[in-house]
Design a protein around this motif. Structure first.
Motif, short mmCIF file in Angstrom:
data_model
loop_
_atom_site.label_atom_id
_atom_site.label_comp_id
_atom_site.label_asym_id
_atom_site.label_seq_id
_atom_site.Cartn_x
_atom_site.Cartn_y
_atom_site.Cartn_z
N ARG A 1 17.52 22.34 31.63
CA ARG A 1 16.82 22.09 32.90
C ARG A 1 17.48 22.85 34.05
O ARG A 1 16.80 23.49 34.86
CB ARG A 1 16.80 20.59 33.19
CG ARG A 1 15.95 20.22 34.37
CD ARG A 1 15.87 18.72 34.53
NE ARG A 1 14.96 18.31 35.59
CZ ARG A 1 14.73 17.06 35.93
NH1 ARG A 1 15.34 16.08 35.28
NH2 ARG A 1 13.89 16.77 36.90
N SER A 2 18.82 22.78 34.12
CA SER A 2 19.51 23.47 35.20
C SER A 2 19.40 24.98 35.06
O SER A 2 19.51 25.71 36.05
CB SER A 2 20.99 23.06 35.23
OG SER A 2 21.62 23.41 34.00
N GLY A 3 19.16 25.48 33.85
CA GLY A 3 19.00 26.90 33.63
C GLY A 3 17.58 27.39 33.77
O GLY A 3 17.30 28.56 33.50
N GLY A 4 16.68 26.52 34.20
CA GLY A 4 15.30 26.91 34.42
C GLY A 4 14.54 27.17 33.13
O GLY A 4 13.55 27.92 33.12
N ILE A 5 14.96 26.55 32.05
CA ILE A 5 14.32 26.73 30.75
C ILE A 5 13.28 25.63 30.54
O ILE A 5 13.57 24.45 30.75
CB ILE A 5 15.36 26.70 29.61
CG1 ILE A 5 16.30 27.89 29.74
CG2 ILE A 5 14.68 26.70 28.24
CD1 ILE A 5 17.48 27.83 28.80
N ARG A 6 12.09 26.01 30.16
CA ARG A 6 11.03 25.06 29.84
C ARG A 6 11.16 24.67 28.38
O ARG A 6 10.87 25.44 27.48
CB ARG A 6 9.67 25.68 30.15
CG ARG A 6 9.54 26.04 31.63
CD ARG A 6 8.33 26.87 31.94
NE ARG A 6 8.36 27.32 33.33
CZ ARG A 6 7.48 28.16 33.86
NH1 ARG A 6 6.49 28.64 33.13
NH2 ARG A 6 7.60 28.53 35.12
N VAL A 7 11.60 23.44 28.18
CA VAL A 7 12.02 23.00 26.85
C VAL A 7 10.87 23.06 25.85
O VAL A 7 11.07 23.41 24.69
CB VAL A 7 12.61 21.58 26.93
CG1 VAL A 7 12.94 21.05 25.54
CG2 VAL A 7 13.87 21.58 27.80
N ASP A 8 9.65 22.72 26.29
CA ASP A 8 8.54 22.71 25.34
C ASP A 8 8.28 24.10 24.76
O ASP A 8 8.01 24.25 23.56
CB ASP A 8 7.27 22.15 26.00
CG ASP A 8 6.93 22.82 27.32
OD1 ASP A 8 7.70 23.71 27.76
OD2 ASP A 8 5.90 22.46 27.92
#
Length: 296
Positions: A22-29
């Motif tokens: 989340r802090s790295g701006g990654i969209r987990v889905d």
């Protein structure tokens, strides 16, 4: 022993990835969707399942594979939410304590005898869950006034924290039961594992397409890393069982206790996660439960 150490390390690394996503701006889905494509590729390369008989599965196996195709990505999303809201320690411990569900299934479905040792282990596991799911409350002599809306929001966040941890516990437990049932009816593990990854990736991709997802390059690329970590956990776990074919208890116990212990050190040391005395008691009870639930 190195295969066990690698499997434990990969498992904790997955949790760290989810914590930092989340802090790295990654969209987990999106990362999860690519994760399954990567896992399929690595399965074909390293496990080499028999492709000529891959689709020659009994109807019962296809039913199990369909359930796994839905559960695998769903539980991954729940695990990501749990790591964000409850931390690595409690999320990993909830995942490991999910072993209580297949153990109960062994008694209720597969008619395994219940010993006193296992009964004590189940009781300890339930007590551990209560301790782990109890969040520490911030004490203050003179709390600042809050509006009704913010109070409701805080209660909602706490409620969701409980729900995601319970979702991790139930989801991973059901997946384990499905894999045990698949093995019981004689399905080849490497082929069924490949099909599970493929179905999970397909359903996750379709879900993203139906939502009109706008693809994010960083999230897609990070999914390759996540897939490598996730597959590494499973791959070396299988190799550990192959290294100790006559002592699966050693693999089960060492894997679960190792993940909880290292997860505790990482959560407290790297992310400064604050745990209450009750949470620490829960971790201790969890370790005791896992030891008792596996036969000598």
């Amino acid at each position: 022993m190195h295969t066990l150490i690698l499997s434990i390390s990969f498992s904790v690394a997955v949790s760290i990835f989810l914590k930092l996503a989340r802090s790295g701006g990654i969209r987990v889905d999106q990362a999860i969707a690519v994760n399954y494509a990567t896992a399929v590729a690595l399965s074909l390369w390293l496990l080499r399942p028999p492709l000529d008989t891959l689709f020659q599965q009994p109807p019962a196996v296809w039913l199990i594979l369909s359930l796994l195709g839905v559960l695998l990505p769903s539980v991954f999303l729940v695990m990501a939410a749990a790591v964000r809201r409850a931390g690595i320690v409690r999320s990993d411990t909830a995942q490991r304590l999910s072993l209580i569900l297949p153990i109960l299934a062994a008694f209720l479905v597969f008619h395994e005898a219940l010993s006193g040792r296992k009964a004590i282990g189940i009781a300890l596991a339930l007590c551990a869950l209560v301790c782990l799911l109890t969040r520490p409350r911030a004490a203050s002599a003179a709390p600042a006034p809050v509006s009704a809306a913010s109070d409701d929001g805080a209660q909602g966040t706490a409620s969701r924290g409980w729900l995601v941890l319970l979702g991790v516990w139930a989801g991973y437990g059901c997946i384990d039961i499905l894999f045990k049932q698949m093995a019981r009816i004689g399905a080849g593990f490497t082929g069924s594992l490949l099909l599970s990854f493929a179905l999970a990736g397909l359903l996750m991709g379709l879900w993203l397409l139906l939502r009109g997802t706008r693809w994010h390059a960083r999230s897609l690329m990070s999914g390759i890393l996540l897939g490598g970590l996730n597959f590494g956990n499973i791959y070396f776990y299988i190799r550990a069982h192959q290294s100790y074919p006559d002592n699966p208890t050693l693999v089960f116990a060492a894997m679960n206790i190792g993940v909880i212990s290292i997860g505790t050190l990482v959560g407290a040391g790297l992310f400064r996660e604050r745990l209450s005395a009750l949470n620490m008691l829960g971790i201790g009870l969890a370790l005791g439960a896992i030891v008792l639930l596996f036969p000598r």
